[in-house]
Design an enzyme around this catalytic site. Structure first.
Site: not given
Ligand code: DGL
Length: 287
Positions: A20-21, A83, A162, A194, A196
């Site tokens: 993931d990012s 991600c 984050e 997402c 996150h």
């Molecule tokens: N967690 C990621 C997603 O599912 C990326 C969030 C990001 O880095 O902008 O899109």
């Protein structure tokens, strides 16, 4: 890139690579670990370059190739793109370049939403890049052509997560602002598009009306990983205790301390990787 095509699976006990990012993909990692505790897992969080969701498709594609190259070099037997943004920007392209099973997050989340909706009105929230790509709309409408589909980009959600601001006045008022149109749209199912966002699930649930189903695709993704492993005959030995190792492109201390909060247990075995050096500079196509 041809050399990557010739990478072969080492053995059934090789690890599964997840990336993931940043830390958001830990929702997916945890679900996989719970469902398949005998599998070894390698997690890469690109915290040094997060967020992906505000970047151009070309940049996300380049990062995705670097992340995947790194995991391939670790000898993984499968890659999970944990991600949505990376999946949305690169999936078709990476599937053409790598000769190993790849599981992404968009199809499993869309399937779960279509199964959950009662009134055929489905909403998706995600990063700007994910929403702009239109991949969720395509995936959902493929499964439910008459669906009334709504999408909203929520770019501030990733930095809030984050930062560890999962449940406070600021996260609540940002969520209320982003979700006001979604509330009046009549959707009965909202995909957290997402990885996150599950950390903001409480706040999002409070802001949206009672009875709205929030789809956290992590579990659905874990089930897809299990199915893909079975289909490819790649199951690790059943008695094995799976180990998890972590890599980050930013400070190990920061990743491990915030990561421990995200996981709800101590994050051990974290290594820093110079991810921009993993890219071999070869050509990559447009999705
Ligand atoms: N967690 C990621 C997603 O599912 C990326 C969030 C990001 O880095 O902008 O899109």
């Amino acid at each position: 890139m041809d050399s990557l095509k010739s990478e072969t699976v080492k053995s059934n006990n090789s690890p599964i690579g997840v990336f993931d990012s940043g830390l958001g993909g830990l929702t997916v990692l945890s679900a996989i670990h719970k469902l398949m505790p005998n599998e070894d897992l390698i997690y890469f969080g690109d915290s040094g370059r997060t967020p992906y969701g505000t970047k151009s498709k070309e940049t996300v594609l380049k990062y995705t190739f670097q992340d995947m190259n790194f995991l391939v070099k670790q000898g993984v037997k499968m890659i999970v793109i944990a991600c949505n943004t990376a999946s949305a920007c690169s999936l078709k392209t990476v599937r053409e370049h790598y000769n190993l099973p790849i599981v992404e997050v968009i199809e499993p989340g869309s399937r779960a939403a279509v199964n959950a909706t009662r009134n055929g009105k489905i909403g998706v929230i995600g990063t700007a890049a994910t929403v702009a790509s239109g991949v969720y709309e395509n995936a959902v409408k493929n499964l439910l052509p008459d669906c009334d589909f709504h999408a909203k980009a929520c770019p501030l959600f990733v930095p809030l997560v984050e930062e560890g601001w999962w449940d406070n006045d600021i996260s609540r008022s940002i969520a209320a602002k982003y979700l006001s149109d979604m509330k009046t749209s009549g959707v009965d199912t909202l995909v957290l598009g997402c990885t996150h966002y599950p950390y903001l699930q409480k706040v999002i649930g409070e802001v949206m009306d009672d009875g709205i189903v929030l789809v956290n695709s992590a579990l659905e993704v874990a089930k897809s990983v299990r199915d893909e492993i079975a289909e490819n005959g790649l199951e690790a030995d059943s008695g094995k205790v799976g180990k998890v190792s972590y890599f980050t492109s930013d400070s190990v201390d920061k990743f491990a301390s915030l990561g421990s909060v995200f996981l709800g247990e101590e994050m051990k075995d974290v290594t820093k990787v110079a991810i921009d050096k993993e890219w071999d500079g070869g050509a990559f196509g447009e999705n």
